[in-house]
Enzyme design. Structure first.
Site, mmCIF file in Angstrom:
data_model
loop_
_atom_site.group_PDB
_atom_site.id
_atom_site.type_symbol
_atom_site.label_atom_id
_atom_site.label_comp_id
_atom_site.label_asym_id
_atom_site.label_seq_id
_atom_site.Cartn_x
_atom_site.Cartn_y
_atom_site.Cartn_z
ATOM 1 C CB SER A 94 -0.981 -0.071 1.398
ATOM 2 O OG SER A 94 -1.495 1.126 1.363
ATOM 3 C CE1 TYR A 151 -3.995 -1.984 5.607
ATOM 4 C CE2 TYR A 151 -3.238 0.070 4.874
ATOM 5 C CZ TYR A 151 -3.744 -1.191 4.391
ATOM 6 O OH TYR A 151 -4.184 -1.331 3.019
HETATM 7 N N1 NAD Z 1 -8.861 -0.566 -0.413
HETATM 8 C C1 NAD Z 1 -7.817 0.203 -0.524
HETATM 9 O O1 NAD Z 1 -7.984 1.416 -0.565
HETATM 10 C C2 NAD Z 1 -6.525 -0.290 -0.635
HETATM 11 C C3 NAD Z 1 -5.365 0.339 -1.025
HETATM 12 C C4 NAD Z 1 -4.109 0.053 -0.795
HETATM 13 C C5 NAD Z 1 -3.779 -1.399 -0.472
HETATM 14 N N2 NAD Z 1 -4.851 -2.332 -0.338
HETATM 15 C C6 NAD Z 1 -4.588 -3.562 -0.056
HETATM 16 O O2 NAD Z 1 -5.232 -4.452 -0.994
HETATM 17 C C7 NAD Z 1 -5.449 -5.850 -0.675
HETATM 18 C C8 NAD Z 1 -6.802 -6.271 -1.015
HETATM 19 O O3 NAD Z 1 -7.766 -5.226 -0.267
HETATM 20 P P1 NAD Z 1 -9.373 -5.129 -1.116
HETATM 21 O O4 NAD Z 1 -9.088 -3.288 -0.985
HETATM 22 O O5 NAD Z 1 -9.615 -5.764 -1.952
HETATM 23 O O6 NAD Z 1 -10.310 -5.493 0.431
HETATM 24 P P2 NAD Z 1 -11.238 -6.308 0.691
HETATM 25 O O7 NAD Z 1 -11.349 -6.399 2.318
HETATM 26 O O8 NAD Z 1 -12.199 -6.426 -0.361
HETATM 27 O O9 NAD Z 1 -10.307 -7.618 0.406
HETATM 28 C C9 NAD Z 1 -9.529 -8.570 1.330
HETATM 29 C C10 NAD Z 1 -9.705 -9.867 1.094
HETATM 30 O O10 NAD Z 1 -8.757 -10.447 2.372
HETATM 31 C C11 NAD Z 1 -9.574 -11.333 2.764
HETATM 32 N N3 NAD Z 1 -9.119 -11.861 4.413
HETATM 33 C C12 NAD Z 1 -8.770 -11.034 5.369
HETATM 34 N N4 NAD Z 1 -8.419 -11.633 6.268
HETATM 35 C C13 NAD Z 1 -7.963 -12.916 5.948
HETATM 36 C C14 NAD Z 1 -7.243 -13.729 6.365
HETATM 37 N N5 NAD Z 1 -7.036 -14.209 7.815
HETATM 38 N N6 NAD Z 1 -7.070 -14.884 5.722
HETATM 39 C C15 NAD Z 1 -7.449 -14.923 4.592
HETATM 40 N N7 NAD Z 1 -8.009 -14.197 3.820
HETATM 41 C C16 NAD Z 1 -8.364 -12.798 4.597
HETATM 42 C C17 NAD Z 1 -10.860 -11.095 3.158
HETATM 43 O O11 NAD Z 1 -11.963 -11.970 3.575
HETATM 44 C C18 NAD Z 1 -11.242 -10.281 1.885
HETATM 45 O O12 NAD Z 1 -11.780 -11.349 0.794
HETATM 46 C C19 NAD Z 1 -5.188 -5.614 0.876
HETATM 47 O O13 NAD Z 1 -3.865 -6.167 1.119
HETATM 48 C C20 NAD Z 1 -5.119 -4.262 1.297
HETATM 49 O O14 NAD Z 1 -4.367 -3.712 2.335
HETATM 50 C C21 NAD Z 1 -6.157 -1.726 -0.492
#
Ligand code: NAD
Ligand code: NAG
Ligand code: NAG
Length: 281
Positions: free
Chosen positions: A149, A162
């Site tokens: 991120s 985070y």
């Molecule tokens: N959404 C944003 O703004 C953003 C920005 C930068 C980085 N990210 C990163 O992108 C990645 C994906 O995030 P997203 O935005 O798609 O969110 P999201 O919440 O839609 O997806 C995250 C997924 O991880 C799964 N998960 C959570 N805990 C878990 C565990 N213990 N074991 C297995 N799976 C688990 C959840 O069930 C979910 O399906 C994350 O690592 C997040 O930190 C997101």
């Protein structure tokens, strides 16, 4: 940033995506399905993961394997990694994407939640590499993808847990990339992804203070950019592009000016209206 290379062929490659049950993970799964890769989908959310599998089938995935794996538990990761090796084969593209955010100010965040965040966002990367990197090294072929991120490049208020885990994810992935070069295993590629706010629901309630300067990202666009970075074997992907400038400034400006800049850009209040919450597992 790297020069644009030809896109590699991932037909038949075994792609493991953690957190494939929603958001970016699901969208990447569909793109790799479309490209003819064998999908291994991990998520703690069984229903979401199944749905991703179903959607992947719809777009013509050749082979899909879903596992309900809790990536906050080392033993579970090792157990499912063994299963995958037996039932599918050696993973050649590992995408560490599962992530959680507490969204709490540091002193308000329960210890258990701090620990969970570290387990999912960082430690899982260590354990999945331990499980799948040996085969990649042996064949000098593979790709390690870390969905970190922009919070892994700069700190923010209300995101101490985070940001720490994302900084760690960046440092870990970067170090292993250096290690692969030191070992002359340059067939094992690394891609480190540092996106700003993406519209997936994870950061519901948060918004960019200056959307023209630092726009938040559409999830479909973000997934497309990530998959293209993997296909072109690009090492760093920071998006939106203006963040490259913010990161450069952070490394050259005096600290007082950096804090002023951070305040100006919204890093002090980014989480004020956060309404997302951890999905129940
Ligand atoms: N959404 C944003 O703004 C953003 C920005 C930068 C980085 N990210 C990163 O992108 C990645 C994906 O995030 P997203 O935005 O798609 O969110 P999201 O919440 O839609 O997806 C995250 C997924 O991880 C799964 N998960 C959570 N805990 C878990 C565990 N213990 N074991 C297995 N799976 C688990 C959840 O069930 C979910 O399906 C994350 O690592 C997040 O930190 C997101
Ligand atoms: C990609 O690889 C597959 C399997 O190795 C092969 O059958 C296919 O022809 C390749 N496609 C291209 C465009 O090179
Ligand atoms: C939070 O919401 C309030 C009320 O809508 C708004 O005035 C404020 O600017 C928002 N703060 C941030 C940081 O988005």
């Amino acid at each position: 940033m790297t020069l644009l290379r030809r896109k590699k062929n991932v037909t038949g490659e075994i792609v493991l995506i953690t957190g494939a049950g929603s958001g970016i993970g699901r969208l990447m799964a569909l793109k790799f399905a479309h490209l003819g890769a064998v999908l291994v989908l991990w998520d703690v959310n069984r229903e979401g993961n199944k749905e991703t599998g179903r959607l992947a089938k719809e777009v013509g995935a050749v082979s899909i394997h879903t596992y309900t794996c809790d990536c906050s538990k080392k033993q579970e990761i090792y157990e499912y990694a063994d299963k995958v090796k037996k039932e599918v084969g050696d993973v050649s593209i590992l995408i560490n994407n599962a992530g959680i955010v507490s969204g709490k100010k540091f002193l308000d965040c329960p210890d258990s939640l701090v620990q969970k965040t570290i387990e999912v966002n960082t430690m899982a990367h260590f354990w999945t590499y331990k499980a799948f990197l040996p085969a990649m090294i042996a064949s000098n072929h593979g790709h390690l993808v870390s969905i970190a991120s922009s919070a892994g490049l700069t700190g923010a208020s209300g995101l101490a847990d985070y940001c720490s885990t994302k900084f760690a994810a960046v440092g870990f992935a970067e170090s292993i990339d250096v290690e692969m070069h030191a070992l002359k295993k340059t067939g094992v590629k690394t891609t480190i992804v540092c996106p700003y706010l993406i519209h997936t629901g994870m950061f519901d309630g948060c918004r960019s203070k200056w959307p023209h300067l630092i726009p938040s990202l559409d999830s479909e666009y973000a997934a497309e950019m990530i998959v293209n970075a993997v296909l072109r074997e690009q090492v760093y992907l920071i998006m939106p592009r203006t963040l490259y400038i913010v990161v450069a400034l952070k490394n050259i400006l005096p600290v007082k000016m950096i804090r002023l800049l951070e305040n100006y850009l919204g890093a002090f209040n980014f989480m004020d209206n956060f309404s997302g919450c951890l999905k129940k597992d």
